[in-house]
Every structure is written in C-alpha cells, then in structure tokens.
Write an enzyme that holds these catalytic residues in place. Structure first.
Site, short mmCIF file in Angstrom:
data_model
loop_
_atom_site.label_atom_id
_atom_site.label_comp_id
_atom_site.label_asym_id
_atom_site.label_seq_id
_atom_site.Cartn_x
_atom_site.Cartn_y
_atom_site.Cartn_z
N GLN A 96 11.92 9.66 6.18
CA GLN A 96 11.94 8.22 5.90
C GLN A 96 11.01 7.84 4.77
O GLN A 96 10.15 8.61 4.33
CB GLN A 96 11.55 7.46 7.16
CG GLN A 96 10.15 7.80 7.67
CD GLN A 96 9.85 7.12 8.99
OE1 GLN A 96 9.12 6.13 9.02
NE2 GLN A 96 10.39 7.66 10.09
N HIS A 98 9.12 3.90 3.14
CA HIS A 98 8.89 2.48 3.37
C HIS A 98 8.90 1.74 2.03
O HIS A 98 8.42 2.26 1.02
CB HIS A 98 7.56 2.25 4.07
CG HIS A 98 7.42 3.04 5.34
ND1 HIS A 98 8.32 2.94 6.36
CD2 HIS A 98 6.50 3.95 5.74
CE1 HIS A 98 7.96 3.74 7.34
NE2 HIS A 98 6.86 4.37 6.98
N GLU A 133 0.94 2.78 5.72
CA GLU A 133 0.43 3.22 7.02
C GLU A 133 -0.56 4.36 6.86
O GLU A 133 -0.50 5.14 5.91
CB GLU A 133 1.58 3.63 7.94
CG GLU A 133 2.41 4.79 7.45
CD GLU A 133 3.64 5.04 8.31
OE1 GLU A 133 4.20 4.07 8.86
OE2 GLU A 133 4.07 6.20 8.42
N HIS A 258 8.61 11.09 3.80
CA HIS A 258 7.85 11.87 4.77
C HIS A 258 8.60 11.96 6.09
O HIS A 258 9.53 11.19 6.36
CB HIS A 258 6.47 11.24 5.00
CG HIS A 258 6.52 9.86 5.60
ND1 HIS A 258 6.76 8.73 4.85
CD2 HIS A 258 6.38 9.42 6.89
CE1 HIS A 258 6.76 7.67 5.63
NE2 HIS A 258 6.54 8.06 6.88
N ARG A 277 15.85 5.42 6.06
CA ARG A 277 15.96 6.80 6.52
C ARG A 277 16.85 7.63 5.61
O ARG A 277 17.89 7.16 5.16
CB ARG A 277 16.48 6.83 7.96
CG ARG A 277 15.56 6.12 8.95
CD ARG A 277 16.14 6.04 10.34
NE ARG A 277 15.21 5.40 11.25
CZ ARG A 277 15.11 4.08 11.42
NH1 ARG A 277 15.92 3.27 10.74
NH2 ARG A 277 14.23 3.57 12.25
#
Length: 394
Positions: A96, A98, A133, A258, A277
């Site tokens: 995936q 972001h 994140e 990642h 994804r």
C-alpha cells in the site's frame, strides 16, 4: 484524565493472541489485528468521564479549546489530529501507499461529488486527510519498505526465462531510476486478466526452482502461496526487505510503497484511513490512482531516530499532527509535555500518572487514558513500558 475503552479491528491478517494478551482477555480464536486509540470515525474510543461515558469525538466537540487546547483546535479544527494503534500482524498486510494532503483532499471531494458512499468497498478516500505514519517495533517486525535500486532487482532476475521475468528485466534496465521502477510496477499491476495467473505462476515456479540465495528468496514464494495470482508477490522484489528490532522505528511519508509482513508494533499516524492498495489483498485495487501517488525515488530506509528527553524517547518526525513517546521498559520516572491532548497506553507493568491539574490515576497493562490539554504536563512513575502520543511541533 479519562479512562478509555478502545475498539479492536478484526482484519484477516491479525494475530489471535497478542491483543487479548495486552488487554488481559481470553482469545476467542478470531484474528485481532489493530487496537485503535483515538477519535477517528471508523472506530472511535469511548471516554469515561465524571458525568458518564461518551465517544471521544463527542467529548472533543463539547469544548474543543479546553479539550484539545486552543493552539491544536486552531490548527486542526475540532478533531484529534492523530490516531494511535497497537498492531499485531500474523500475516502480511496489503502492499500500500498513502496520499499527501492535497491528493487526499481532492480525492475525497471528487468521490463525495460522485456520490460514492464513504463505506463503499471501491472507495479510495474515506476522509479528506493525509496519513503519514510512524511504526515502533515491540518485537522483531518484518516489513517491505520503499524502493531499492532497480539494478538490484534486475540482478535477482537475471537468468530467469519466464515471460514476465524477461519483460521485468527489460523495464528495470532503463537508465532512469524513476522510469525503470514505474515501468516495472505498472507492468505488474496491468497484467491482462486472461494471462495474469499463468504469468505469475510461471514466474514463481521458476523463482522457487532456482533457489538462489538473496534477501527476497523466501518472501516471493510465501506471498504467492498466501495470495495466488496476486502481482504484489512479485512487486515485493522491487522493495527493501527489512527487520525492525524492538525499539526501532520507521516513518512513512506520503508516496512510500510498503507492506508490513509480521510482528507486533505500535503505530501513530495522522488521523486518516486513506489507503491505496497495490496487492496482497482481497480489497479494492485502483492501479491508475496508486501509480499517480507512489514516489518512485530510491531513498534510504526511513528509520526514525528518537531524542532522549525527561526520561523518555521522543519520536518527532516531519508530521505536525503527532509525536510518539516511549517510556521504559523498566523502572521509570518521566515527564510528558502538556501543550495539547495526550493518549497514553500501558504496554506492561503498573504506572502512576499525575497531571498538573486534576487527580492522578493508576494504570496497568492494556489500560489507557485520554488527557485533556487543560490538565497540563504529566508525570509518569512506576515500573513498566508506556507509549504516549501528543500533537507534533507547534
């Protein structure tokens, strides 16, 4: 301080025992993947207050300036800007990426205008926020993270004769790194339906039969067995394969492709659930959207380095929404800043929390609290292992 009750997300890749062990409950045999601590609408925590229990978003909405602090409320609105998770992976998560803030906002607005329900399986953007994140390993934690040099993947493929291997070698031979990686990933995500399973099976069979030592030798076969016909198993060859040891952390900004493979960790992020994804999943894959978001740069592995302050390790990456603090394990005396809202989770032991304003509280393993901004700085004492999240730099 408000004690929290938090929701568990039962994703298929979750471990059976790790979260029940943390919470002191009996495993029920089902996967329990993530414990969410925060105010995201997908699984908000419940805060237990003197006047009764209420969802954390409702507590914040009642008086944002007092609960979040005027600075946080001004910067982020009446919302907790971060989300803390306890993550327990028994099997690989999806491959995936972001989006950045601008892409998240435009994508959300476009899907809202198109009338796509926010919980629709094919929805890409479930909120208008980005999702940088940070992941902190609590035990050895395996991951795929960021692109490695195309030449390294090419070297692993040399000598393979399957149709897909030959074509990937051609893609990876391009002298421009970005072009080479984009071509290889685009090829894998664009395999025609009629040929995809055959081409992947031929590649994997040849890869396994050759049995040449390399960092990715076992991961391709393992992922292909878990996700038959999924090109993500081969896309793993494009990425760095690494193991984090307890106390090591990664910071994943927008665009970093990642996949987490296995292990237990805590994760803090900007409060968002936007995930695009590329594979290793039965969920929606939007290849064109993902390819527009991925950063095809070859960069160093994005390890996050802590500062040591007031008895704690503080991770403060380039994300204004959050900072992560680790206290312990062992005998601890530490101080947490009081310039905004704080979420605290005890991973092990017994600790006493004393705020500048209000009464203290004793927490044991698996227990958590939300500390309002108007409580001021917090002293943490006891014997154990504690994680806390605060707002990032002002």
């Amino acid at each position: 301080m408000h004690r929290l009750t938090n929701q568990v997300r039962p994703y298929a890749w979750g471990a059976r025992a790790a979260i029940p062990r943390l919470l002191g409950t009996e495993p029920d045999g089902t996967p329990q993947a993530e414990l969410w601590l925060g105010a995201h609408h997908g699984a908000p925590s419940t805060a237990h207050c003197l006047d009764g229990s209420k969802s954390l978003p409702d507590l914040i909405a009642r008086d944002p300036d007092r609960v979040l602090g005027p600075e946080t409320a001004e910067r982020f609105g009446a919302r907790l800007p971060y989300l803390l998770k306890y993550l327990a992976a028994e099997a690989p998560l999806s491959l995936q990426v972001h989006p950045d803030a601008a892409r998240a906002r435009s994508g959300y607005e476009a899907e809202e205008s198109a009338g796509i329900p926010v919980d629709a399986p094919h929805r890409n953007y479930r909120d208008p926020h980005h999702k940088p994140e940070l992941l902190l390993a609590l035990e050895p934690f395996d991951a795929l993270c960021g692109f490695r040099e195309p030449a390294a993947t090419h070297a692993d493929l040399v000598g393979l004769g399957s149709d897909l291997a030959v074509r990937l070698c051609e893609d990876l031979s391009h002298p421009d790194t970005h072009t080479a990686l984009r071509a290889a990933l685009t090829r894998l995500l664009s395999l025609p339906d009629v040929d995809r399973c055959r081409m992947i099976d031929e590649f994997v069979a040849e890869w396994v039969e050759r049995d040449r030592p390399c960092a990715h030798a076992e991961i391709v076969a393992d992922l292909a067995a878990r996700y038959p016909g999924d090109p993500g198993a081969i896309a793993a060859l494009l990425l760095n394969r690494l193991t984090l040891w307890p106390g090591q952390a990664l910071f994943l900004p927008a665009g970093n492709l990642h996949a987490y493979l296995q292990g237990t960790a805590v994760e803090v992020m900007a409060s968002s659930d936007n995930v695009l994804r590329a594979g290793l999943t039965g969920k929606h894959v939007d290849a064109p959207e993902l390819l527009d978001v991925v950063d095809f740069s070859v960069l160093p592995i994005p390890y996050a380095r802590p500062d040591f302050l007031d008895g704690r390790r503080e991770f403060r990456p380039a994300a204004p929404e959050f900072a992560l603090h680790e206290i312990g394990p062992g005998r601890i005396t530490a101080h947490l800043p009081g310039n905004g809202p704080t979420v605290i989770l005890v991973l092990r032991g017994d600790v006493e929390l004393v705020a500048e304003v209000g009464e203290g509280v004793t927490l044991r393993r698996g227990e958590s609290v939300f500390v309002q901004a108007d409580s001021g700085p917090i002293k943490v004492e006891g014997h154990g292992h504690v994680i806390a999240t605060t707002v990032g730099s002002y």
